[in-house]
Structures are given as C-alpha cells and as structure tokens.
Design a protein around this motif. Structure first.
Motif, mmCIF file in Angstrom:
data_model
loop_
_atom_site.group_PDB
_atom_site.id
_atom_site.type_symbol
_atom_site.label_atom_id
_atom_site.label_comp_id
_atom_site.label_asym_id
_atom_site.label_seq_id
_atom_site.Cartn_x
_atom_site.Cartn_y
_atom_site.Cartn_z
ATOM 1 N N GLY A 233 0.799 -1.216 0.000
ATOM 2 C CA GLY A 233 0.000 0.000 0.000
ATOM 3 C C GLY A 233 0.831 1.265 0.000
ATOM 4 O O GLY A 233 2.047 1.257 -0.194
ATOM 5 N N GLY A 234 0.159 2.385 0.229
ATOM 6 C CA GLY A 234 0.823 3.680 0.246
ATOM 7 C C GLY A 234 0.049 4.694 -0.573
ATOM 8 O O GLY A 234 -0.799 4.344 -1.406
ATOM 9 N N ALA A 235 0.353 5.958 -0.330
ATOM 10 C CA ALA A 235 -0.341 7.046 -1.008
ATOM 11 C C ALA A 235 0.381 7.443 -2.287
ATOM 12 O O ALA A 235 1.558 7.129 -2.489
ATOM 13 N N GLN A 236 -0.337 8.159 -3.150
ATOM 14 C CA GLN A 236 0.304 8.738 -4.316
ATOM 15 C C GLN A 236 1.285 9.821 -3.877
ATOM 16 O O GLN A 236 1.043 10.541 -2.901
ATOM 17 N N TYR A 237 2.373 9.950 -4.635
ATOM 18 C CA TYR A 237 3.319 11.015 -4.332
ATOM 19 C C TYR A 237 2.607 12.366 -4.442
ATOM 20 O O TYR A 237 1.925 12.648 -5.418
ATOM 21 N N GLY A 238 2.743 13.184 -3.401
ATOM 22 C CA GLY A 238 2.146 14.509 -3.394
ATOM 23 C C GLY A 238 0.765 14.580 -2.784
ATOM 24 O O GLY A 238 0.238 15.678 -2.571
ATOM 25 N N ALA A 239 0.146 13.449 -2.480
ATOM 26 C CA ALA A 239 -1.216 13.479 -1.925
ATOM 27 C C ALA A 239 -1.255 14.228 -0.600
ATOM 28 O O ALA A 239 -2.179 15.007 -0.346
ATOM 29 N N PHE A 240 -0.273 13.999 0.253
ATOM 30 C CA PHE A 240 -0.227 14.697 1.533
ATOM 31 C C PHE A 240 0.105 16.171 1.334
ATOM 32 O O PHE A 240 -0.535 17.050 1.908
ATOM 33 N N LEU A 241 1.071 16.446 0.495
ATOM 34 C CA LEU A 241 1.531 17.808 0.280
ATOM 35 C C LEU A 241 0.419 18.693 -0.267
ATOM 36 O O LEU A 241 0.280 19.861 0.125
ATOM 37 N N HIS A 242 -0.409 18.156 -1.146
ATOM 38 C CA HIS A 242 -1.467 18.932 -1.794
ATOM 39 C C HIS A 242 -2.838 18.687 -1.174
ATOM 40 O O HIS A 242 -3.842 19.152 -1.723
ATOM 41 N N ARG A 243 -2.871 17.964 -0.071
ATOM 42 C CA ARG A 243 -4.134 17.647 0.620
ATOM 43 C C ARG A 243 -5.165 17.075 -0.363
ATOM 44 O O ARG A 243 -6.345 17.446 -0.348
ATOM 45 N N ASP A 244 -4.709 16.167 -1.184
ATOM 46 C CA ASP A 244 -5.583 15.538 -2.175
ATOM 47 C C ASP A 244 -6.214 14.301 -1.554
ATOM 48 O O ASP A 244 -5.676 13.190 -1.636
ATOM 49 N N THR A 245 -7.363 14.496 -0.929
ATOM 50 C CA THR A 245 -8.014 13.403 -0.196
ATOM 51 C C THR A 245 -8.623 12.360 -1.125
ATOM 52 O O THR A 245 -8.997 11.279 -0.666
ATOM 53 N N ASP A 246 -8.728 12.673 -2.410
ATOM 54 C CA ASP A 246 -9.329 11.727 -3.350
ATOM 55 C C ASP A 246 -8.297 11.008 -4.211
ATOM 56 O O ASP A 246 -8.656 10.237 -5.099
ATOM 57 N N ALA A 247 -7.012 11.270 -3.972
ATOM 58 C CA ALA A 247 -5.972 10.591 -4.745
ATOM 59 C C ALA A 247 -5.985 9.101 -4.411
ATOM 60 O O ALA A 247 -5.837 8.705 -3.249
ATOM 61 N N LEU A 248 -6.156 8.264 -5.416
ATOM 62 C CA LEU A 248 -6.311 6.827 -5.200
ATOM 63 C C LEU A 248 -5.042 6.240 -4.584
ATOM 64 O O LEU A 248 -3.930 6.510 -5.041
#
Length: 541
Positions: A279-294
């Motif tokens: 698992g893991g988040a997309q790069y930049g999801a935290f930085l850009h507060r992209d809560t919908d990034a798969l």
C-alpha cells in the motif's frame, strides 16, 4: 408503479449485499460501545490486558481520571488550566472492562516496545513529551499505572520514531521528525548514532517517518523509509548494504503503507527472513491535501537475507493506505483498517477500506490474497489492530481530527471491536487444540514439552508458534514477529475424559537474534486452527 419497482430494487440490492457479506470469511464483534478514548497506540500485555493510549492535548476524553491525577499543561490549546480526563486506559478483553490510566506528557505520534521483563517502554511524542521516557509494568492488583521517568531523557527529541527490541534485550529507537539518528534504551554507555540514510530517504513529504524496522535473524536491522531500504548494523552504526528501490511510490508516514516480516522457520535454520511492504499514497497526496488521490494497490516482497535480493511485486484486491498488518498464529497475515484514497493525517483520507484481506504467503503468487467480511465501522487515521491471545484481532481507534469530534463524515471512534478470522468459526471447533500444560519460561535452544487436547484425533503435526506482542501505531506494529518452533510428532497419552490428549516435544529458538528475550504468546496450531495462547517468557537461562 415506477416507485414500487425502485423500492423492490433497493430491497433486492440490500439482500444481495447482506448475503454476499455473510458468505465472506470472518466475523465482527462489538466489544465496547464507548472506550472513553480513541486509541492511537495499542499494545497487549503478558497479563492479557491491553494498553490503550492516545495523545494528551486532544481535548477532553470521555473517561474520567481518579481524584488527584489531573494533568496541568499551560501549553494545552483546549485545557490549559487542567485536564482531569484519561488519555490512556487498560482494557481487559476477558471481561470487556476498562480502567483509566494517567499519562502526563504528550504521547502524540510516539513509539514503544516491551522489554524482556514485560515492561512497556514508551518514548517521545510532541511538546513536553518530546524527549520523555515512560514505563508501564503490568500487574494483577489493578493498581499499576504509567510512570513518567524523570531521568534519563532521550538524547534527541523523538516524534514519529520506531522502536525495536534487540537480541541483548535492549531497545533501539530509530529516527523521528528532524532526527536522522538512533539511540538505545537502556543506553548502557552507548552514544547516539547519526543515521544519515533517514534524511536521504525523506523529502518535503517526510516519508521517512515511522520507518519500518525489522530485526533479522542475523542480528542486523532491515530499515525501510520512503521507497528505500538498508541493512543496518546496530552494534556499529554502519549501513552494510542498500536494497533495490521499491517501485510504486512512497510507503512511510504520511504515505501510509505498512510492513511485516513473515514467519521465521526452523526448516531453513532460521536463516531466511522475508519482508512484505504493501500500500501507500500517491506522491504529493499529503503535500497537496488531495483526499481523493487513489491509494496504491501494490505490495513488494523481498528476501532480506538473500545475498542478491530483489522485490517481487503483487497486487492487493483494494487500494489501501493506513492498513494495519497483523501476523496471525498460523503464519498468515491480516491486513485490516484504512482508506482507499488520500494520505495519512488529520482529515486527509476518504473512501474507507472496510474489507480486511488475508495474505497467505505460502500460496502461489496471484492467489495469496483473500477478501474477508467487511467492517461496519470505518477505521481511518490513528486506528490500530492487535492479535489477542484467544486468536481474535482487537480493532481500536480512528480519530481523523485534531480534537475529539463526533459530528463529522468520519467521527472520532470510541468503539472497540474484535475480528475473528475463519479459523475461529464453529465448524472448526472440533479440531481446535487447547494447551493444558506448558512451561512459563524457556531458555534459548532448550527442549521442552507442551500438552494439548483436541476433540478429534490429530492428523499430522501440531505446530507451536511464538507470537510477540508488538506496539501498534500508525499502520506499523513495532517489534512484531512470529517464530515457528521445531516440533516432534504428537504422542497421544492416556486420558478418559472424552478428548484426545497429546504430548508434543518442542525446541526453543536458538538465540536472541531469532527471537529477542521477552514474553511471547505460544499458540498450538492444528490444521490451521490455533489454540488460545499460553504466555511463555523466553530468556537466557
């Protein structure tokens, strides 16, 4: 007429959903409607009780401290004049009861580990907890509580660090925000060691926080941060080897992947250690507060002890961040909790991942994941999962807000639940073993016996597996390991109580590198069904 058809369609959809849910393996059980606190950190003691722990400056909890135990912190944003609510509790799963515990310094995003004597050492945090060390020694008189150690203090502030017990019984504390170094508890003359790898592995996303740390059976540490991993010698402070990069994006906080070491086996002389990172988040999801990034769907599996290691990639059934990995007594791995989009952090994720999945490491690649019965309660940021001695998995927490907040899409979660894997289903009760006799303490390399009873005759070998009690927080269980023991075929002994009684010869792990000293849950496993565990202390005798 159209309304009638729509109504019938809704009913049919609900029935299909309920039926499909009922056909999936595993069952859920509500243990407590209100635990008083949302447990960010959870650990099972050798008394069978469970320490629940939140941060202190999170606002008033719903559990009151006893008189004289109030906390006064002028820097507390909500309660600068005093807080008389508990931010820790001791849960007894045998009675589903709670006892509030007092914690004074802030434990937000701290770390922990059990020592060889069963004492839980808890380190770091935020604000006044930045360099603090705390201890909790389980007791059976219902009076034990947290002790805030005035001395020593940590050599560096540790926020988002990872702890791991070492073969000699001491504990290494790895990293933390703005702390690319390691230190030890007890320090016993050892100095803080710089660990530049942690600074190199991070970036503006801070994906080097809560590094995944696994003690390998050769005594070295596998340390994973972001997408990189190294082999680290804790005795010398040297990086011995750098592993290939794991593709698929960042995996550590705040990108919220998870990791576990698969069961260690005597069949190869305890020389092989495999690590799984999922698992893991997309790069930049935290930085850009992209809560919908798969979130990511990939897992990497690597033989960390191989002289020429390489990642083998697998796909999970669901995208997942903030999933908790729990080693089951059978050697299978449960992945539970989390979300399918966003990143780790307050109000940073969406689309909860309600279905746990079972990872069966010995199945062929592509057939290892099994989807399990979904939860009804979303478990987002600051949720935990821990193996209990009876084979269930305790699920707690989820406070995806700065303070306790109950009117939100994903409210602060105070409910405690247990998930029962399929091995606890009623149709397997006749093959579930029970341990009737086992030593309380064993030494390294020692031969010993356990006595088990089973309703039906045993076919084949009954395993005896030792499971540690890790410190679970932020999608990683610090110190988690499962060690299979070498066992002899079961020998049936006389009995007249309508059950089959067997004596099983076992051999303890050969050294602390394989299983560090401490208390372990010893499970007898018959045809994939584990007993209730007996606590066994492993030590040098």
């Amino acid at each position: 007429m159209a309304d009638v058809h729509l109504h019938l369609l809704v009913i049919l959809t609900v029935l299909i959903t309920v039926r499909a849910r009922a056909q999936l393996p595993g069952t859920w059980e509500l243990l407590l409607e209100n635990a008083g606190i949302a447990s960010m950190h959870t650990a099972v003691t050798h008394d069978g009780t469970v320490v629940l722990l939140d941060r202190t400056d999170i606002g008033p909890s719903q559990s009151q401290l006893s008189s004289g135990h109030c906390r006064v912190d002028p820097t507390d944003r909500l309660l600068p004049r005093g807080d008389c609510t508990a931010h820790s509790a001791l849960f007894d799963p045998s009675t589903n009861t709670l006892r509030p515990l007092s914690i004074i310094t802030d434990t937000w995003c701290s770390s922990g580990q059990f020592l060889h004597d069963g004492t839980l050492i808890q380190t770091g945090g935020d604000m006044d907890g930045f360099r603090r060390i705390r201890s909790f020694s389980p007791c059976n008189n219902h009076r034990c509580d947290w002790v805030e150690l005035k001395s020593p203090l940590l050599s560096a502030g540790r926020w988002y660090a990872t702890n791991q017990i070492l073969p000699d019984g001491t504990m290494i504390i790895v990293g933390g925000r703005a702390a690319p170094s390691v230190e030890f508890y007890p320090a016993v003359g050892r100095q803080l060691h710089p660990f530049p790898f942690l600074a190199e592995a991070g970036d503006r996303q801070m994906d080097n926080l809560y590094p995944f740390v696994h003690l390998l059976p050769d005594g070295h540490l596998f340390v994973f941060a972001n997408a990189r991993a190294v082999l680290y010698n804790p005795s010398t402070g040297q990086v011995l080897f750098e592993y290939p990069i794991l593709e698929g994006g960042p995996r550590n906080y705040p990108s919220a992947g998870s990791s576990a070491m698969l069961a260690l086996d005597p069949a190869d002389g305890y020389t092989k250690a495999e690590i799984l990172v999922c698992g893991g988040a997309q790069y930049g999801a935290f930085l850009h507060r992209d809560t919908d990034a798969l979130a990511g769907t990939t897992c990497g599996r690597i033989i960390a002890t191989d002289p020429d290691p390489a990642w083998a990639m697998e796909e999970m059934p669901f995208p997942r961040i903030m999933g908790d990995m729990v080693m089951l007594p059978t050697g299978d791995l449960l992945v539970i909790n989390g979300a399918q989009a966003g990143a780790q952090g307050f109000e940073m994720a969406s689309n909860p991942c309600l279905n746990p999945v079972l990872y069966r490491p010995n199945e062929p690649a592509g057939l290892r994941f099994m989807t399990l019965n979904p939860a009804a309660v979303p478990r987002m940021y600051h949720s935990t999962a821990n193996l209990l001695p009876d084979g269930r998995v305790l699920v707690a927490g989820s406070n995806p807000h700065y303070f306790y907040k109950f009117k939100a899409e994903f409210p602060t979660e105070l409910r405690l639940e247990a998930f029962s894997p399929e091995y606890l289903s009623s149709d397997r009760a006749n093959i579930r073993p029970a341990i009737e006799a086992a030593p309380e303490k064993v030494g390294y390399g020692m031969d010993f016996e356990v006595e088990v009873v089973v309703s039906l005759p045993v076919v084949g070998v009954v395993e005896l597996n030792l499971a540690s009690a890790p410190f679970a927080t932020h999608s990683f269980s610090q110190g988690q390991r499962l060690v299979r023991l070498a066992v002899s075929p079961p020998v049936e002994v006389a009995g007249n109580d309508g059950v089959h009684r067997y004596r099983i010869g076992c051999k303890a792990p050969p050294r602390g590198e394989v299983a560090p000293p401490g208390y372990y849950m010893a499970f007898a496993v018959n045809l994939g069904v584990p007993s209730v565990a007996r606590w066994v202390q492993l030590a040098s005798i």
